[in-house]
Design a protein around this motif. Structure first.
Motif, PDB file in Angstrom:
ATOM      1  N   PHE A  16       0.821  -1.211   0.000  1.00  0.00           N
ATOM      2  CA  PHE A  16       0.000   0.000   0.000  1.00  0.00           C
ATOM      3  C   PHE A  16       0.852   1.258   0.000  1.00  0.00           C
ATOM      4  O   PHE A  16       0.527   2.224  -0.679  1.00  0.00           O
ATOM      5  CB  PHE A  16      -0.923   0.019   1.229  1.00  0.00           C
ATOM      6  N   GLY A  17       1.928   1.257   0.779  1.00  0.00           N
ATOM      7  CA  GLY A  17       2.795   2.432   0.860  1.00  0.00           C
ATOM      8  C   GLY A  17       3.412   2.784  -0.477  1.00  0.00           C
ATOM      9  O   GLY A  17       3.477   3.954  -0.854  1.00  0.00           O
ATOM     10  N   ASP A  18       3.876   1.768  -1.215  1.00  0.00           N
ATOM     11  CA  ASP A  18       4.442   2.004  -2.551  1.00  0.00           C
ATOM     12  C   ASP A  18       3.403   2.628  -3.479  1.00  0.00           C
ATOM     13  O   ASP A  18       3.685   3.584  -4.207  1.00  0.00           O
ATOM     14  CB  ASP A  18       4.927   0.692  -3.180  1.00  0.00           C
ATOM     15  N   LEU A  38      -1.098  11.076   6.407  1.00  0.00           N
ATOM     16  CA  LEU A  38      -2.303  10.254   6.315  1.00  0.00           C
ATOM     17  C   LEU A  38      -2.036   8.839   6.816  1.00  0.00           C
ATOM     18  O   LEU A  38      -0.928   8.326   6.704  1.00  0.00           O
ATOM     19  CB  LEU A  38      -2.813  10.218   4.878  1.00  0.00           C
ATOM     20  N   SER A  39      -3.074   8.221   7.356  1.00  0.00           N
ATOM     21  CA  SER A  39      -3.015   6.838   7.821  1.00  0.00           C
ATOM     22  C   SER A  39      -4.007   6.012   7.023  1.00  0.00           C
ATOM     23  O   SER A  39      -5.066   6.508   6.630  1.00  0.00           O
ATOM     24  CB  SER A  39      -3.391   6.751   9.302  1.00  0.00           C
ATOM     25  N   LEU A  40      -3.656   4.742   6.816  1.00  0.00           N
ATOM     26  CA  LEU A  40      -4.550   3.819   6.102  1.00  0.00           C
ATOM     27  C   LEU A  40      -5.022   2.738   7.048  1.00  0.00           C
ATOM     28  O   LEU A  40      -4.224   2.125   7.755  1.00  0.00           O
ATOM     29  CB  LEU A  40      -3.837   3.178   4.909  1.00  0.00           C
ATOM     30  N   TYR A  41      -6.332   2.544   7.047  1.00  0.00           N
ATOM     31  CA  TYR A  41      -6.950   1.481   7.813  1.00  0.00           C
ATOM     32  C   TYR A  41      -7.659   0.542   6.844  1.00  0.00           C
ATOM     33  O   TYR A  41      -8.287   0.998   5.882  1.00  0.00           O
ATOM     34  CB  TYR A  41      -8.003   2.042   8.773  1.00  0.00           C
ATOM     35  N   VAL A 153      -2.474  -0.034   8.594  1.00  0.00           N
ATOM     36  CA  VAL A 153      -1.405  -0.388   7.670  1.00  0.00           C
ATOM     37  C   VAL A 153      -0.156   0.395   8.058  1.00  0.00           C
ATOM     38  O   VAL A 153      -0.165   1.623   8.063  1.00  0.00           O
ATOM     39  CB  VAL A 153      -1.815  -0.096   6.209  1.00  0.00           C
ATOM     40  N   LYS A 154       0.872  -0.328   8.386  1.00  0.00           N
ATOM     41  CA  LYS A 154       2.149   0.296   8.774  1.00  0.00           C
ATOM     42  C   LYS A 154       2.890   0.768   7.525  1.00  0.00           C
ATOM     43  O   LYS A 154       2.693   0.245   6.436  1.00  0.00           O
ATOM     44  CB  LYS A 154       3.025  -0.723   9.515  1.00  0.00           C
ATOM     45  N   ASP A 155       3.775   1.755   7.696  1.00  0.00           N
ATOM     46  CA  ASP A 155       4.645   2.227   6.618  1.00  0.00           C
ATOM     47  C   ASP A 155       3.837   2.696   5.403  1.00  0.00           C
ATOM     48  O   ASP A 155       4.163   2.378   4.272  1.00  0.00           O
ATOM     49  CB  ASP A 155       5.634   1.121   6.225  1.00  0.00           C
ATOM     50  N   PHE A 156       2.773   3.462   5.664  1.00  0.00           N
ATOM     51  CA  PHE A 156       1.879   3.876   4.584  1.00  0.00           C
ATOM     52  C   PHE A 156       2.311   5.184   3.938  1.00  0.00           C
ATOM     53  O   PHE A 156       2.656   5.215   2.769  1.00  0.00           O
ATOM     54  CB  PHE A 156       0.440   3.975   5.114  1.00  0.00           C
ATOM     55  N   ASP A 157       2.297   6.274   4.686  1.00  0.00           N
ATOM     56  CA  ASP A 157       2.590   7.597   4.134  1.00  0.00           C
ATOM     57  C   ASP A 157       4.046   7.944   4.431  1.00  0.00           C
ATOM     58  O   ASP A 157       4.354   8.778   5.249  1.00  0.00           O
ATOM     59  CB  ASP A 157       1.635   8.637   4.731  1.00  0.00           C
TER      60      ASP A 157
END
Length: 166
Positions: A16-18, A38-41, A153-157
Motif C-alpha cells: 500500500f505504501g508504494d 495520512l493513515s490507512l486502515y 497499515v504500517k509504513d503507509f505515508d
C-alpha cells in the motif's frame, strides 16, 4: 512513452505504501498539491462502500471485505495494484479538500488517462466501474454479517514521515 513508465511503476509496487507514494507523486506532478500525515486502515464495511475518507481527518479506510474478495478472485498483481491505486487516488483527492464526487471522478479519470493511458485498467475501472473489471464480484459469496474491526497499515505515508519524526 511516459504511460509505460507509469504502468511499470504501478505494477512493481509491493504494498500500500508504494502505491500511495505513486498516487501522491502523480497528483503533485499534475496539480502541484500534496498532503502528508495520512493513515490507512483496512476496515470491515458494507460491500457498497469501497473506501472512505473522514472529512477533516488524516484517515483513509479501504474496505477489507472487498479487498479480500479481490485477492481470492485474482492473483493478477496488475489488477490488484490498479484497484488499490484508483481507490487511494479517490480518497487522497478527498483528503485534499475535493468533496464533490462527480468532480473527484472527473479528476481521477483525467489523471489515469494522462498517466496510464485510455486503455489502462485504472482508466477503465473509473470509466466502466469495478464490476465491469471484476465481474466475478457479482457472484462472489461475500459475508453479509459485518464484524467490527480494523487493521492499521504500517509504513503507509512514508514521504511525510520525515516531516514529523526527526
Amino acid at each position: 512513452m511516459k504511460e509505460n513508465e507509469n504502468r511499470e511503476k504501478l505494477y512493481s509496487c509491493k504494498n500500500f505504501g508504494d502505491i500511495f507514494e505513486l498516487v501522491k507523486d502523480i497528483v503533485y506532478k499534475k496539480y502541484k498539491k500534496s498532503r502528508g500525515g495520512l493513515s490507512l486502515y483496512l476496515v470491515n464495511a458494507p460491500t457498497y462502500i469501497l473506501a472512505y475518507h473522514i472529512m477533516g481527518s488524516n484517515l483513509i479506510a479501504i474496505n477489507k471485505i472487498i479487498l479480500d474478495a479481490l485477492y481470492q478472485i485474482t492473483e493478477d498483481k496488475r489488477k490488484i495494484n490498479s484497484y488499490i491505486f484508483v481507490v487511494l487516488l479517490h480518497e487522497y483527492l478527498h483528503s485534499l479538500g475535493i468533496y464533490d464526487e462527480r468532480l473527484v471522478s472527473k479528476i481521477e479519470f483525467e489523471i489515469c488517462q494522462e498517466f496510464f493511458g485510455e486503455d489502462h485498467i485504472t482508466t477503465q475501472m473509473i470509466n466502466r466501474g469495478i464490476l465491469e473489471i471484476f465481474p466475478e464480484l457479482k457472484f462472489f459469496p461475500i459475508k453479509t454479517k459485518i464484524k467490527d474491526g480494523y487493521e492499521i497499515v504500517k509504513d503507509f505515508d512514508r514521504s511525510s514521515t520525515s516531516k514529523y519524526i526527526y
